[in-house]
Design an enzyme around this catalytic site. Structure first.
Site: not given
Lengths: 552, 438
Positions: B110, B149
């Site tokens: 992220h 993910d």
């Protein structure tokens, strides 16, 4: 008076230590076909030499277990495993196992129970076996299934011996524990016959001192305990010499020790006065086990190493063809080079010079070729020390702090023992730019090590405060926690108590203990801490029985 | 030495947490460590364990610009985690192993190019750092990153959004139902790189069956078509049915078969917060699959609680596969249209939220649509972070930038500095491999 015996590849050494002094040293050829013979001969010599047979302790470092494996004097073992989910372990084992269902998970939960019927069918499958080994994944977190299966087998076939994985080692690694349990069972009968023969022979001579067996980690086990865990008595030779060094020359500074024998040089690393342990257990017959030992490296360079030309390069070892030419051998050796170059005085110098003349090229003096050979031997040793240090440094660590700080060892001195030390150690030290020590009696450091090695024990206590229980795998126990707020400190105190119990049962003096592993993790549900998982591993500190300064 | 199959960098960072009760805390990989060690996996001759390196700031700065600077935003743990990915890459590139798995934390996917703090548990993007390290040190050109993910890999997408040589594929639980709320099909890359960002949002409740449909009919054919020099797997494990932060229904077998089919050269751990019930099994499954060992016996004890895929989910997965296949087949046409529409420059303004740090960043990004290279990029950024109000003007010069773009990037930063609207001025010069503060 302590008696130490080290059965080596060539010689069996014996040392008697009394009131801090070495009062007798003996050397006798090792009788490989019957180890008892050379052991008794060494003992008889010491008794004759000292005129005394009241030994406080007789400690043995023997190759009996190694020999049993090499000579295939091992028993068939009925190996039952509970692998649960995970890797398919079947092909990684030295023997085809019988797979029992049922398993424990990583937290120690009993997820699925094995059945008595399948264990009965395992017994039928192993109908020709009188010895069993049982190993379950995560049995160290909860040994109850291993014990249960053992009980069922005992009831059904009454075997001579059952080895349990979690008893053999309290550490994680199902594969290694399984191999250890298997080999423990496989050598059990052979070792026990040997133990009985030793005890009988000593009794018949009127020698009543208790017998101990050296372990690879430098500890000693009372013979009665060693009878249950014979696999621990493997690879004790190098450990004996490391302990010998510990008592001959205690040092706090980071050091490397070199035991230069006839065939090999054994290298160990030292920090804070103790030898560094290997992170992983030893390999037995090529299979990884949980048998703990020192971080050692052995290379094929020794006094008897054969020196010859190979493709225009002077090569040393690893093969040997008997003793140095200076003492009647037939081929040039490193010992001949040491004699020829004047480093040591031993045997017939003329013969040593002849050996070097044989090797000398046109225009080369025997002295020059001797130095070349020594240089080659020193380079091999130097490289092995460097690679051992690199291995130690590359050992994985799991905390940020350990990575950032690193674990480099800055060696400050070299300790040399063994027959080849006097000649070679100064050269190695020069190459490494370090000071060196050659302790007295370094020739029999191994037997001294056996004589004064302290008995050791270790156990692992794991507490799960969420589930409210703790286990000590080595004792096969799973108990409720004594109190609700249970800390790492409580855990180490409880481990101390159990270690004391174990010491009492096994007849070992507890002495100084040390925590060799301590972990504490919170267990969190949602955003609340609901408990802790605590692991601590405690051991009786390995070392030597007497403070060496007073000893020697 | 003979080549071993799998290099494993295992680094659980047992002394690092974002905060004591945070999902990204000390014991996240404790049970995984227990399982790996207990199995004896590290003793297998086809698996070799590596220690992480400590990444250099130079490695980080090929990807990130920290505002005010990286060193005040990260901890040693981040350098070790990025260094773990680098160690895995080195092991593969030196051919010591066939492939490698960096099972490390803290995670990174992220973290975007500009860093004001921590978002989605990530501060620096360890895969992106590894990719740029591979390019710099081994001359790797085309890279494919497959992000498995459950959360959209918005950081990795951001770093490579304008790079036509990096194919970023992310499947994840639909952004309408999960953090970070991005990863929709219309995010396809800036005009010069259209199609090389491939998002596959999946409905909650997707099982192994649905995932392998996507893999077989979309991801594997696209990879085959793109022909990357290297395949990286951002191996998050939170699609697992027991994960507390998401709603998918993948099993350890599903993940292991994925690793088996994907044949990534390097896998890097990302998220996964079912630390007791999923991670020990999923990680063992992935390790076995990557080491080409039998993984068929890796079954979770509570497998009976795994939901079955509904027919509505199956239908919506079929639809997304079809739509994405279409996009991939027509991407050249889409690109021509996008370039024609944008003209010389493409730009976007964004608000980027840092959930862990509570920071709201405002960003304006401009890419030159250069006909000769992938074009320089300028970024204006401002945020109220842990050091108060911070702003910066940044130009990035890509690898193989044309001389015009190289010069224009500096000109843009000098011009901005003259105007003086920001506090900090940077040129991230990838050609010269340095981050300049002007």
């Amino acid at each position: 008076m302590f008696l130490g015996l080290d059965v080596g590849g060539t010689f069996t050494d014996g040392v008697a230590v009394s009131a801090g002094k070495i009062i007798s040293t003996v050397k006798t050829p090792t009788t490989h076909n019957n180890l008892l013979e050379c052991i008794l001969r060494a003992i008889d010599k010491v008794v004759l030499d000292t005129g005394n047979k009241n030994f406080e302790r007789i400690a043995l470092s023997t190759t009996i277990v190694t020999n049993a494996l090499v000579e295939d004097k091992i028993d068939k073992v009925g190996l039952c495993i509970m692998p649960g989910p995970g890797m398919n372990i079947k092909d990684a084992l030295p023997k085809e196992p019988y797979i029992v269902s049922g398993y424990i998970d990583h937290r120690g939960h009993e997820v699925a129970r094995p059945t008595e019927e399948e264990v009965m069918s395992a017994c039928r499958h192993f109908s020709s076996c009188d010895i069993f080994a049982i190993s379950g994944k995560f049995a160290v977190r909860n040994p109850s299934y291993e014990s249960m299966i053992a009980d069922w087998i005992r009831k059904k076939v009454k075997p001579s011996h059952i080895s349990l994985g979690a008893r053999v080692s309290g550490s994680l690694n199902f594969l290694r524990r399984t191999n250890s349990a298997y080999y423990n069972g496989a050598v059990w009968r052979h070792f026990n016959q040997f133990a009985t023969a030793v005890e009988d022979a000593l009794l018949s001579r009127g020698i009543f001192g208790p017998v101990y067996v050296l372990k690879a980690d430098g500890g000693t086990l009372p013979l009665a305990v060693a009878r249950e865990f014979p696999v621990e008595a493997i690879f004790t030779g190098p450990a004996a010499s490391v302990l010998g060094i510990m008592s001959l020359h205690p040092t706090r500074s980071p050091a490397v020790s070199l035991d230069i024998g006839g065939t090999t040089t054994d290298i160990a690393l030292w920090q804070k006065g103790t030898p560094i342990f290997a992170e992983q257990g030893a390999k037995v017959a090529g299979y990884a086990t949980s048998v703990r030992g020192f971080r050692l490296k052995s290379i094929g360079i020794g006094g008897d190493s054969f020196v010859r030309w190979e493709k225009n390069a002077l090569k040393v070892g690893p093969m040997r063809y008997g003793p140095a030419m200076a003492v009647g051998g037939s081929k040039p050796t490193i010992t001949d080079a040491m004699i020829a170059s004047g480093l040591i005085e031993f045997g017939d110098k003329e013969l040593a010079l002849n050996a070097m003349k044989e090797l000398a090229l046109e225009g080369q003096t025997p002295y020059e070729v001797a130095n070349m050979a020594l240089d080659e031997a020193v380079t091999c040793i130097y490289q092995a020390v460097m690679s051992l240090l690199a291995e130690q440094e590359a050992e994985p660590v799991y905390r940020v702090e350990d990575i950032v700080q690193g674990r480099r060892i800055n060696i400050e001195q070299i300790l040399g023992v063994g027959g080849g030390a006097t000649g070679l150690i100064p050269l190695v030290a020069k190459k490494m730019g370090l000071s060196y020590q050659l302790p007295d009696h370094g020739m029999v450091a191994n037997a001294i090590g056996a004589a004064v090695a302290r008995p050791t024990l270790d156990l692992t206590l794991r507490a799960d405060t969420v589930k409210g229980f703790y286990t000590v795998a080595e004792l096969g126990i799973k108990n409720r926690l004594p109190k609700s707020r249970f800390s790492l400190e409580d855990a180490s105190l409880l481990a101390e108590q159990h270690l004391a119990e174990l010491a009492k049962v096994t007849g070992i003096f507890l002495g100084e203990t040390e925590l060799i592993q301590a972990e504490e993790f919170n267990v969190i549900r949602g955003f609340n801490t609901v408990g802790k998982i605590i692991t601590c591993r405690l051991q009786v500190k390995p070392g030597v029985l007497l403070p060496s300064k007073e000893v020697f | 030495m003979a080549s071993q199959k799998l290099g494993l960098v295992f680094f659980p960072a047992f002394d690092w947490a974002i905060s004591p009760a945070h999902p990204e805390r000390e014991e996240r990989l404790l049970y995984t460590r227990d399982q790996i060690v207990e199995e004896g996996l590290l003793d297998m001759p086809c698996i070799r364990e590596y220690k992480p390196q400590i990444a250099q700031y130079k490695d980080l700065e090929r990807v990130h610009i920290g505002v005010p600077d990286l060193s005040s935003l990260i901890t040693d743990a981040h350098l070790v985690s990025a260094g773990g990915a680098i160690a895995a890459a080195d092991a593969v590139m030196r051919r010591e192993v066939d492939r490698a798995f960096a099972l490390v934390r803290p995670p990174g996917h992220h973290a975007m190019r500009v860093v004001h703090g921590t978002r989605g548990f990530c501060t620096i993007n360890i895969e992106a750092i590894m990719v740029e390290y591979l390019r710099k040190n081994y001359g790797i050109g085309k890279v494919a990153i497959v992000d498995t993910d459950v959360h959209h890999g918005d950081g990795t997408q951001d770093v490579f959004y304008h790079d036509p040589n990096t194919l970023f594929i992310s499947f994840h639980q639909d952004g309408r139902t999960l953090y970070p709320g991005t990863g929709f099909t219309n995010e396809m890359g800036s005009p010069n790189a259209i199609g090389t960002t491939l998002n596959i949002p999946l409905p909650p409740g997707t099982t192994d069956a649905g995932l392998h449909e996507v893999l077989d009919h979309l991801i594997l054919p696209v990879l085959n078509d793109f022909k990357p020099d290297i395949i990286i797997n951002s191996a998050g494990q939170d699609n697992h049915y027991s994960d507390p932060l998401a709603n998918m229904a993948i099993t350890a077998q599903g993940y292991a078969r994925l690793a088996d089919k994907l044949k990534a050269d390097i896998a890097v751990l990302e998220g996964g917060y079912s630390i007791e019930n999923a991670l020990p099994y999923v990680n063992v499954g992935i390790i076995l699959a990557m080491a080409r060992m039998d993984y068929s016996k890796v079954i979770e004890p509570d497998i009976a609680t795994c939901p079955v895929q509904s027919s509505a989910v199956t239908r919506s997965i079929s639809a997304i596969i079809k739509e994405r296949q279409n996009m991939w087949a027509t991407k050249e046409k889409l690109q021509q249209e996008a370039i024609a529409k944008a003209g010389d420059f493409w730009q976007r303004g964004r608000n980027i939220y840092y959930d862990d740090a509570g920071i709201d960043e405002r960003q304006k990004e401009v890419v030159r649509l250069c006909p000769h290279c992938s074009g320089y990029v300028t970024i204006e950024t401002e945020a109220y972070g842990m050091f108060g109000y911070k702003s910066a003007y940044i130009a990035t010069i890509p690898n193989q930038a044309c001389p015009t773009c190289q010069k224009a990037a500096y000109d843009a930063v000098y011009k901005a500095k003259k105007q003086g609207k920001q506090q900090l001025y940077f040129v991230q010069n990838k050609m010269e491999d340095r981050l300049e503060i002007l």
